[in-house]
Scaffold this motif. Structure first.
Motif, mmCIF file in Angstrom:
data_model
loop_
_atom_site.group_PDB
_atom_site.id
_atom_site.type_symbol
_atom_site.label_atom_id
_atom_site.label_comp_id
_atom_site.label_asym_id
_atom_site.label_seq_id
_atom_site.Cartn_x
_atom_site.Cartn_y
_atom_site.Cartn_z
ATOM 1 N N PHE A 264 0.815 -1.207 0.000
ATOM 2 C CA PHE A 264 0.000 0.000 0.000
ATOM 3 C C PHE A 264 0.858 1.270 0.000
ATOM 4 C CE2 PHE A 264 -3.799 -2.251 2.236
ATOM 5 C CZ PHE A 264 -4.223 -2.752 1.012
ATOM 6 N N ARG A 265 1.918 1.277 0.791
ATOM 7 C CA ARG A 265 2.768 2.479 0.849
ATOM 8 C C ARG A 265 3.431 2.746 -0.499
ATOM 9 N NH1 ARG A 265 4.997 0.504 6.558
ATOM 10 N NH2 ARG A 265 3.707 1.786 7.960
ATOM 11 N N SER A 266 3.867 1.680 -1.178
ATOM 12 C CA SER A 266 4.509 1.876 -2.476
ATOM 13 C C SER A 266 3.516 2.399 -3.505
ATOM 14 C CB SER A 266 5.148 0.567 -2.956
ATOM 15 O OG SER A 266 4.172 -0.365 -3.397
ATOM 16 N N VAL A 267 2.301 1.920 -3.450
ATOM 17 C CA VAL A 267 1.269 2.390 -4.370
ATOM 18 C C VAL A 267 0.920 3.847 -4.076
ATOM 19 C CG1 VAL A 267 -1.160 2.100 -5.025
ATOM 20 C CG2 VAL A 267 0.335 0.100 -4.852
ATOM 21 N N ALA A 268 0.865 4.207 -2.798
ATOM 22 C CA ALA A 268 0.597 5.599 -2.421
ATOM 23 C C ALA A 268 1.691 6.519 -2.957
ATOM 24 C CB ALA A 268 0.481 5.720 -0.906
ATOM 25 N N ARG A 269 2.954 6.096 -2.822
ATOM 26 C CA ARG A 269 4.078 6.927 -3.286
ATOM 27 C C ARG A 269 4.055 7.112 -4.798
ATOM 28 N NH1 ARG A 269 7.071 3.622 0.368
ATOM 29 N NH2 ARG A 269 7.749 2.335 -1.391
ATOM 30 N N THR A 270 3.795 6.049 -5.507
ATOM 31 C CA THR A 270 3.935 6.069 -6.961
ATOM 32 C C THR A 270 2.681 6.547 -7.686
ATOM 33 O OG1 THR A 270 5.515 4.235 -6.811
ATOM 34 C CG2 THR A 270 4.547 4.661 -8.972
ATOM 35 N N ALA A 271 1.514 6.076 -7.241
ATOM 36 C CA ALA A 271 0.267 6.391 -7.946
ATOM 37 C C ALA A 271 -0.448 7.609 -7.383
ATOM 38 C CB ALA A 271 -0.657 5.180 -7.921
ATOM 39 N N GLY A 272 -0.157 7.980 -6.143
ATOM 40 C CA GLY A 272 -0.804 9.144 -5.546
ATOM 41 C C GLY A 272 -2.312 9.020 -5.532
ATOM 42 N N SER A 273 -2.999 10.033 -6.098
ATOM 43 C CA SER A 273 -4.458 10.037 -6.079
ATOM 44 C C SER A 273 -5.055 9.012 -7.038
ATOM 45 C CB SER A 273 -4.981 11.437 -6.416
ATOM 46 O OG SER A 273 -4.530 11.833 -7.699
ATOM 47 N N GLY A 274 -4.212 8.344 -7.841
ATOM 48 C CA GLY A 274 -4.695 7.267 -8.703
ATOM 49 C C GLY A 274 -4.742 5.921 -8.007
ATOM 50 N N ALA A 275 -4.318 5.864 -6.747
ATOM 51 C CA ALA A 275 -4.273 4.606 -5.995
ATOM 52 C C ALA A 275 -5.646 4.235 -5.459
ATOM 53 C CB ALA A 275 -3.277 4.719 -4.848
ATOM 54 N N ILE A 276 -5.973 2.960 -5.550
ATOM 55 C CA ILE A 276 -7.187 2.411 -4.931
ATOM 56 C C ILE A 276 -6.747 1.261 -4.048
ATOM 57 C CG2 ILE A 276 -9.392 1.244 -5.286
ATOM 58 C CD1 ILE A 276 -8.076 3.141 -8.196
ATOM 59 N N GLY A 277 -6.890 1.403 -2.743
ATOM 60 C CA GLY A 277 -6.487 0.363 -1.792
ATOM 61 C C GLY A 277 -7.690 -0.375 -1.258
ATOM 62 N N VAL A 278 -7.584 -1.704 -1.164
ATOM 63 C CA VAL A 278 -8.677 -2.539 -0.678
ATOM 64 C C VAL A 278 -8.125 -3.491 0.387
ATOM 65 C CG1 VAL A 278 -10.551 -4.104 -1.293
ATOM 66 C CG2 VAL A 278 -9.677 -2.477 -2.988
ATOM 67 N N LEU A 279 -8.655 -3.409 1.609
ATOM 68 C CA LEU A 279 -8.200 -4.257 2.705
ATOM 69 C C LEU A 279 -9.311 -5.241 3.064
ATOM 70 C CD1 LEU A 279 -5.795 -4.750 4.547
ATOM 71 C CD2 LEU A 279 -6.758 -3.106 6.165
ATOM 72 N N LEU A 280 -8.995 -6.529 2.951
ATOM 73 C CA LEU A 280 -9.977 -7.585 3.185
ATOM 74 C C LEU A 280 -9.763 -8.258 4.537
ATOM 75 C CD1 LEU A 280 -9.943 -9.250 -0.366
ATOM 76 C CD2 LEU A 280 -11.441 -7.421 0.479
ATOM 77 N N THR A 281 -10.568 -9.258 4.778
ATOM 78 C CA THR A 281 -10.553 -10.018 6.024
ATOM 79 C C THR A 281 -9.154 -10.463 6.430
ATOM 80 O OG1 THR A 281 -11.370 -12.085 7.053
ATOM 81 C CG2 THR A 281 -11.082 -12.096 4.679
ATOM 82 N N HIS A 295 -4.878 6.900 1.615
ATOM 83 C CA HIS A 295 -5.897 7.910 1.930
ATOM 84 C C HIS A 295 -5.285 9.306 1.953
ATOM 85 C CE1 HIS A 295 -9.516 9.597 3.703
ATOM 86 N NE2 HIS A 295 -8.814 10.066 4.718
ATOM 87 N N GLN A 296 -4.117 9.428 2.589
ATOM 88 C CA GLN A 296 -3.462 10.730 2.701
ATOM 89 C C GLN A 296 -2.911 11.228 1.365
ATOM 90 O OE1 GLN A 296 -0.691 9.715 5.822
ATOM 91 N NE2 GLN A 296 -2.070 10.427 7.452
ATOM 92 N N SER A 297 -2.684 10.303 0.415
ATOM 93 C CA SER A 297 -2.204 10.696 -0.916
ATOM 94 C C SER A 297 -3.333 11.122 -1.843
ATOM 95 C CB SER A 297 -1.425 9.538 -1.554
ATOM 96 O OG SER A 297 -2.321 8.532 -2.017
ATOM 97 N N GLY A 298 -4.566 11.021 -1.359
ATOM 98 C CA GLY A 298 -5.724 11.386 -2.172
ATOM 99 C C GLY A 298 -6.358 10.240 -2.901
ATOM 100 N N GLY A 299 -5.894 9.017 -2.653
ATOM 101 C CA GLY A 299 -6.467 7.844 -3.303
ATOM 102 C C GLY A 299 -7.737 7.364 -2.619
ATOM 103 N N SER A 300 -8.344 6.313 -3.172
ATOM 104 C CA SER A 300 -9.564 5.721 -2.616
ATOM 105 C C SER A 300 -9.202 4.554 -1.702
ATOM 106 C CB SER A 300 -10.472 5.225 -3.739
ATOM 107 O OG SER A 300 -10.856 6.283 -4.585
ATOM 108 N N THR A 301 -9.868 4.443 -0.575
ATOM 109 C CA THR A 301 -9.585 3.352 0.369
ATOM 110 C C THR A 301 -10.873 2.638 0.735
ATOM 111 O OG1 THR A 301 -9.694 4.928 2.222
ATOM 112 C CG2 THR A 301 -7.515 4.433 1.313
ATOM 113 N N LEU A 302 -10.875 1.334 0.499
ATOM 114 C CA LEU A 302 -12.040 0.486 0.723
ATOM 115 C C LEU A 302 -11.655 -0.644 1.669
ATOM 116 C CD1 LEU A 302 -12.936 0.056 -3.054
ATOM 117 C CD2 LEU A 302 -13.799 1.835 -1.528
#
Length: 347
Positions: A264-281, A295-302
């Motif tokens: 997730f951190r690498s995606v936040a750094r590289t994709a910024g607001s284009g990142a979509i993170g999904v955390l499952l069970t 979330h802090q990079s402006g991406g979507s968090t689910l």
């Protein structure tokens, strides 16, 4: 298929070849009156009985005498998706190779079967049955029926969408639901699943059969393409780098490798607001801080909600630190991912 509602009786199909063990298990399960058991002794009988009676939970001996345990799991999940609890006298916990294979095939939980059941062990079995009876599992499209992957998309806003997914306990079944709903997704999908390194190949094979997108194990310096799913190999972290490159690294030395936080951190750094993170069970808190970075990079968090999670630990930790913008049932997450990617692509 919906699980049992709170306060209702839980209908269980018990699949056990040994009559004495079967009788003992029926007594243990029905002692408090909220669990009602129907029995059978073979994998073939189980497939038909589950299709006919549509129970809330299946309890299956991992080593049936007819050798059809694995086939029964796969056929039940394909024909009549139902929460499955595995019991085996040959395992100590869910990390044993045979247990992992069953979990990859779609079972939700695996427990050791003791030689003699103590009251505490019986209570733990009933607790596990009640817990997984609340999990919703559904039928999903097969990978062989998947459409061709979409062509590369140049986002109008100058952002490249990338989807990062992480899961632990109960993850394979949740991933089946989520990946089955991502047909035509114009973004690469990167996945971390906590699993013993020896079983990544089995996991990828299973997911390729149920995903709506092509699935493969990530390779170092590989370019991530839209419309494909890349699983982190066991024992190495998966990072997303500039130029859509995938990087496999061994450091840092974290409790989980691959780590959800690292992805997730690498995606936040590289994709910024284009990142979509999904955390499952999953158990523990891996992924919570990484999701916060997205979330802090402006991406979507689910994240997957408690009712549909096998274990709500990882999503709960993320909610607790304000990292989650949408908390959804597992069957709603694919649509949410599709929507989030469209928002990036459309600007």
């Amino acid at each position: 298929m919906s699980g049992a509602a709170d306060g209702d009786q839980i209908r269980v199909v018990l699949v056990e070849g040994a009559s004495a063990q079967r009788s003992r298990l029926v007594s243990i399960l029905q002692v408090q009156g909220d669990i009602v058991v129907t029995e059978c002794s073979t994998g073939a009988e189980a497939i038909e009985l589950v299709a006919r009676s549509r129970p809330d939970v299946v309890i299956l001996d991992l080593h049936l005498r007819d050798g059809q345990s694995q086939q029964a799991i796969e056929q039940i999940m394909a024909r009549t998706p139902t929460p499955i609890l595995i019991l085996s006298a040959r395992i100590r916990d869910r990390r044993e190779p045979s247990a992992v294979t069953a979990l990859v095939a779609g079972a939700l939980e695996a427990l050791p079967r003791p030689p003699l059941w103590t009251p505490a062990q019986g209570a733990e079995l009933r607790r596990a049955v009640r817990q997984i009876s609340k999990v919703h599992v559904i039928r999903h499209p097969r990978g062989s029926q998947a459409p061709d992957p979409p062509r590369d998309v140049v986002p109008r806003a100058g952002r490249r969408p990338v989807v990062a997914i992480a899961a632990s306990t109960g993850g394979p079944s949740a991933l089946v639901t989520l990946l089955g709903g991502l047909a035509g997704l114009p973004a690469p999908v990167l996945v971390v699943q906590h699993l013993h390194p020896d079983f990544t190949a089995s996991l990828v094979e299973w997911m390729s059969r149920v995903s709506a997108l092509p699935v493969e194990t990530a390779r170092h310096h590989q370019v991530a393409r839209p419309g494909r799913v890349y699983f982190a190999p066991g024992g190495r972290h998966l990072h997303y780098a500039t130029g859509d490159k995938l990087e496999l690294v061994e450091l840092p030395d974290t409790p989980h490798r691959p780590s959800a936080d690292e992805l997730f951190r690498s995606v936040a750094r590289t994709a910024g607001s284009g990142a979509i993170g999904v955390l499952l069970t999953g158990m523990g808190d891996d992924g919570a801080r990484g999701l916060l970075a997205i979330h802090q990079s402006g991406g979507s968090t689910l994240a997957q909600d408690e009712a549909s999670s096998t274990v709500f630990g990882m999503p709960k930790a993320a909610v607790g630190i304000g990292a989650v913008t949408e908390l959804l049932r597992i069957e709603k997450l694919a649509d949410a991912v599709q929507r989030a990617v469209r928002e990036v692509v459309g600007g």
